[in-house]
Write a protein that holds these residues in place. Structure first.
Motif, short mmCIF file in Angstrom:
data_model
loop_
_atom_site.label_atom_id
_atom_site.label_comp_id
_atom_site.label_asym_id
_atom_site.label_seq_id
_atom_site.Cartn_x
_atom_site.Cartn_y
_atom_site.Cartn_z
N ARG A 26 1.93 -4.97 4.86
CA ARG A 26 3.11 -4.54 4.13
C ARG A 26 3.39 -3.08 4.45
O ARG A 26 2.53 -2.20 4.27
CB ARG A 26 2.90 -4.71 2.62
CG ARG A 26 2.61 -6.13 2.15
CD ARG A 26 3.86 -6.94 1.99
NE ARG A 26 3.54 -8.24 1.41
CZ ARG A 26 3.61 -8.49 0.11
NH1 ARG A 26 3.97 -7.54 -0.72
NH2 ARG A 26 3.32 -9.70 -0.35
N ARG A 27 4.58 -2.80 4.91
CA ARG A 27 4.92 -1.41 5.26
C ARG A 27 4.95 -0.51 4.04
O ARG A 27 4.45 0.61 4.06
CB ARG A 27 6.27 -1.38 5.98
CG ARG A 27 6.23 -1.99 7.38
CD ARG A 27 7.58 -1.83 8.06
NE ARG A 27 7.54 -2.38 9.41
CZ ARG A 27 8.58 -2.36 10.25
NH1 ARG A 27 9.73 -1.83 9.86
NH2 ARG A 27 8.46 -2.88 11.45
N ASP A 28 5.58 -0.99 2.98
CA ASP A 28 5.70 -0.19 1.76
C ASP A 28 4.82 -0.80 0.69
O ASP A 28 5.23 -1.67 -0.06
CB ASP A 28 7.15 -0.14 1.30
CG ASP A 28 7.36 0.83 0.13
OD1 ASP A 28 6.36 1.39 -0.35
OD2 ASP A 28 8.52 1.01 -0.28
N LYS A 29 3.58 -0.35 0.66
CA LYS A 29 2.63 -0.93 -0.29
C LYS A 29 2.95 -0.58 -1.74
O LYS A 29 2.44 -1.20 -2.66
CB LYS A 29 1.20 -0.50 0.07
CG LYS A 29 0.69 -1.13 1.36
CD LYS A 29 -0.75 -0.77 1.62
CE LYS A 29 -1.32 -1.56 2.78
NZ LYS A 29 -0.55 -1.42 4.02
N SER A 30 3.81 0.39 -1.96
CA SER A 30 4.19 0.74 -3.32
C SER A 30 5.03 -0.35 -3.96
O SER A 30 5.18 -0.38 -5.18
CB SER A 30 4.97 2.05 -3.33
OG SER A 30 6.24 1.90 -2.69
N GLN A 31 5.56 -1.26 -3.13
CA GLN A 31 6.38 -2.35 -3.65
C GLN A 31 5.59 -3.63 -3.89
O GLN A 31 6.16 -4.66 -4.26
CB GLN A 31 7.53 -2.64 -2.69
CG GLN A 31 8.52 -1.49 -2.57
CD GLN A 31 9.10 -1.10 -3.92
OE1 GLN A 31 9.67 -1.92 -4.63
NE2 GLN A 31 8.95 0.18 -4.28
N THR A 48 5.62 -3.96 -10.56
CA THR A 48 5.39 -3.35 -9.26
C THR A 48 4.30 -2.28 -9.40
O THR A 48 4.26 -1.53 -10.39
CB THR A 48 6.68 -2.70 -8.73
OG1 THR A 48 7.69 -3.70 -8.67
CG2 THR A 48 6.46 -2.10 -7.36
N GLY A 84 3.44 0.49 -7.51
CA GLY A 84 3.64 1.90 -7.23
C GLY A 84 2.45 2.49 -6.47
O GLY A 84 1.99 1.93 -5.48
N LYS A 85 1.93 3.61 -6.95
CA LYS A 85 0.86 4.32 -6.25
C LYS A 85 -0.54 3.95 -6.72
O LYS A 85 -1.52 4.56 -6.28
CB LYS A 85 1.07 5.82 -6.39
CG LYS A 85 2.35 6.32 -5.73
CD LYS A 85 2.47 7.83 -5.85
CE LYS A 85 3.74 8.33 -5.17
NZ LYS A 85 3.89 9.80 -5.26
N CYS A 123 -3.70 -1.59 -9.05
CA CYS A 123 -2.76 -2.64 -8.63
C CYS A 123 -3.60 -3.87 -8.32
O CYS A 123 -4.25 -3.95 -7.27
CB CYS A 123 -2.02 -2.20 -7.36
SG CYS A 123 -0.96 -3.49 -6.65
#
Length: 355
Positions: A130-135, A154, A156-157, A278
């Protein structure tokens, strides 16, 4: 190649690819009749008792004739086949079928390996690219979720984590269950507490668990154990996990246990974990390892089953939620005849139908 990588590789490859006798009695009953006759003549005859075999004929003192048969149950009153005997509980000292399956069979081992391979494939392949792991979304149901309307947050960080139950999910309680097999049916909380305190070296890892957990940690993902074991025996649980090759753990951080005064549900502990991490995957052997909603007192057996496959919960299995086999104990072992087998699917042998 590590065992877990081999398991995952195989999983990926697979996805691309009548007479004149007055009476007839069962042999056990005939033994009683003949023994009574023999006892009355013992002082006169002093002969050894004849061996009882199916087909042999004997005469009682009152002149009746009986024949020994091979039956183990009397025929039904209507002349039909003998009714099957009610299955008896396993005798103490024998291994119940459900324990034979979970702790002794290759089938249970294969199912566990399959579940852990799927879990590793999901985490290592589906998530890390996943490119944007914050999502990435947590797989812990939010407080306002229902089984028909599941909701997730979601991440986030927050750092990623995988949450596992302990007993029969990552840890096989071989010592406790062997003692249970010797004793026979019945659960005693005091005995379980003594087991927690003294049985840390009589356990083993569920097949696939140790290798997968090590690989998850190697990917930089935190592994957390959320168990209904007592917090007062936390040190012993930590030792058991170590002995099975599943540690190390930190009590209160990566090993979360039930306070002695708290109820048995896990949601409150899950939500607290989800505040810090997460949670990208969960593993368990009971539906309660994923949500306490499955164990609501007013939820019928059939509805509980249906919620796993006929609601929006269904896509989670194998994609964030991973369940292990456990036919030995737990919330899944319930339901009457009409609950387990719907009336429209029940069948009766026509050969046994009454005229």
């Amino acid at each position: 190649m590590s065992r877990v990588a081999l398991i995952a590789g195989l999983a990926l490859a697979a996805t691309s690819l009548s007479g004149c006798i007055a009476a007839a009695v069962p042999i056990a009953a005939a033994a009683g009749v003949v023994k009574t006759q023999q006892d009355s003549h013992r002082k006169k005859q002093e002969k050894p008792a004849p061996a009882l075999k199916p087909g042999q004929v004997y005469r009682t003192e009152d002149g009746q004739t009986v024949q020994v048969t091979g039956l183990t149950a009397l025929p039904a009153p209507n002349g039909g086949p003998a009714a099957p005997a009610t299955p008896a509980a396993p005798a103490p000292g024998s291994v119940p079928p459900e324990m034979q399956f979970l702790y002794g069979s290759g089938e249970a081992s294969a199912l566990s390996l399959q579940a852990y391979a799927a879990l590793w494939t999901y985490i290592h392949n589906d998530l890390r690219f996943r490119r944007d792991k914050s999502q990435i979304s947590s797989v812990v149901l939010t407080r306002d979720s229902t089984l028909t309307s599941p909701k997730f947050e979601t991440c986030g960080k927050r750092p990623m984590a995988v949450v596992f139950d302990v007993d029969e999910t990552v840890l096989l309680n071989l010592g406790f269950e062997s003692d249970a097999a010797r004793r026979g049916p019945g659960y005693d909380q005091g005995r379980w507490t003594r087991w927690e305190q003294t049985g840390a070296d009589k356990v083993d890892a569920v097949p696939g668990a140790a290798e997968t957990i090590a690989a998850i940690r190697g990917d930089g993902i935190t592994v957390i154990f959320n168990s209904n074991r007592s917090a007062s025996t936390a040190a012993f649980t930590a030792q058991a996990l170590d002995n099975a090759g599943l540690g190390p753990v930190t009590i209160g951080d990566t090993l979360i246990l039930r306070d002695d005064s708290a109820p048995g549900g896990k949601d409150e502990r899950r939500w607290k974990i989800a505040e810090r991490y997460c949670v990208v995957a969960m593993g368990g052997d009971q539906l309660g390892d994923f949500s306490d909603l499955f164990n609501a007192k007013d939820l019928p057996t059939s509805a509980r089953r249906n919620t796993t496959g006929n609601t929006l919960i269904a896509p989670l299995w194998g994609h964030g939620w991973f369940i292990l086999p456990n036919p030995v104990y737990g919330t899944g072992l319930k339901g009457g005849m009409d609950e387990v087998f719907s009336r429209d699917k029940q069948w009766a042998d026509p050969a046994e139908a009454k005229p």
